[in-house]
Design an enzyme around this catalytic site. Sequence first.
Site, short mmCIF file in Angstrom:
data_model
loop_
_atom_site.label_atom_id
_atom_site.label_comp_id
_atom_site.label_asym_id
_atom_site.label_seq_id
_atom_site.Cartn_x
_atom_site.Cartn_y
_atom_site.Cartn_z
N GLN A 181 0.88 -1.17 0.00
CA GLN A 181 0.00 0.00 0.00
C GLN A 181 0.92 1.22 0.00
O GLN A 181 1.44 1.61 1.04
CB GLN A 181 -0.93 -0.05 1.21
CG GLN A 181 -1.86 -1.26 1.15
CD GLN A 181 -2.35 -1.67 2.52
OE1 GLN A 181 -1.55 -1.96 3.40
NE2 GLN A 181 -3.66 -1.71 2.69
N HIS B 115 6.19 3.96 6.41
CA HIS B 115 7.45 3.25 6.12
C HIS B 115 7.08 2.18 5.09
O HIS B 115 6.25 1.32 5.37
CB HIS B 115 7.99 2.62 7.40
CG HIS B 115 9.37 2.05 7.29
ND1 HIS B 115 10.14 1.83 8.39
CD2 HIS B 115 10.11 1.64 6.23
CE1 HIS B 115 11.32 1.30 8.03
NE2 HIS B 115 11.30 1.18 6.70
N HIS C 136 6.49 -0.95 3.03
CA HIS C 136 6.54 -2.35 3.43
C HIS C 136 5.67 -3.18 2.50
O HIS C 136 4.70 -2.69 1.94
CB HIS C 136 6.13 -2.55 4.89
CG HIS C 136 4.76 -2.05 5.23
ND1 HIS C 136 4.46 -0.71 5.38
CD2 HIS C 136 3.59 -2.72 5.44
CE1 HIS C 136 3.18 -0.57 5.69
NE2 HIS C 136 2.63 -1.77 5.72
#
Length: 195
Positions: A85, A96, A98
């Site tokens: 996302q 952050h 991921h």
Amino acid sequence: MTANKLLFSTIEVTRQAFYKTSLAFAIVNLKPIVPGHVLVVPTRPVPRLADLNGPELSALMSAVQRVGKVIERVYGADALTIACQDGKAAGQSVPHVHFHLLPRKLHGDRFSENNDEIYPALEHSEANLSDVLAVSKSTKDLSKEGRFIEGVEPIKMDADEERKPRTMEEMVNEAEWLKGFFTETSQQENVDSTA
């Protein structure tokens, strides 16, 4: 694993990590959607995929591939759902980058009858996280320096009753178990490369 602390945004996740390179790491999930649901994260905390430099992006994708192979095998999966996302409008709640790796089975996982339901479940799993993370200005300033963040409140997750947050002990146990598979994989890769 080195003694360096690993941060997922401002959250210290060193004990939940089971795979690490100099530019990427993988952690077990607090509230997995399916068994084996893990996250692969770049070491440098940046909010968007476009913020990564070439070597970081390459290392991140290599980590997704390597962790994915092991997770698929270890959890007896037939495939993987791999999702990122990338930005708040896409449902990203932790600033952050991921990737979610979710081992999938043709028959027997909770989404096998309606495969596309996994995407709203992913979005829901993170939807409220940013609202409940306690991040003060001083915490944000410290995170830029890459230091361990003290005084951050525990994470409180969304109200998805089917997926209770796991204890730290449960996550550490899974991470320790998974580390063993990466040691085996590394040893096998060394044998294969010399053959």
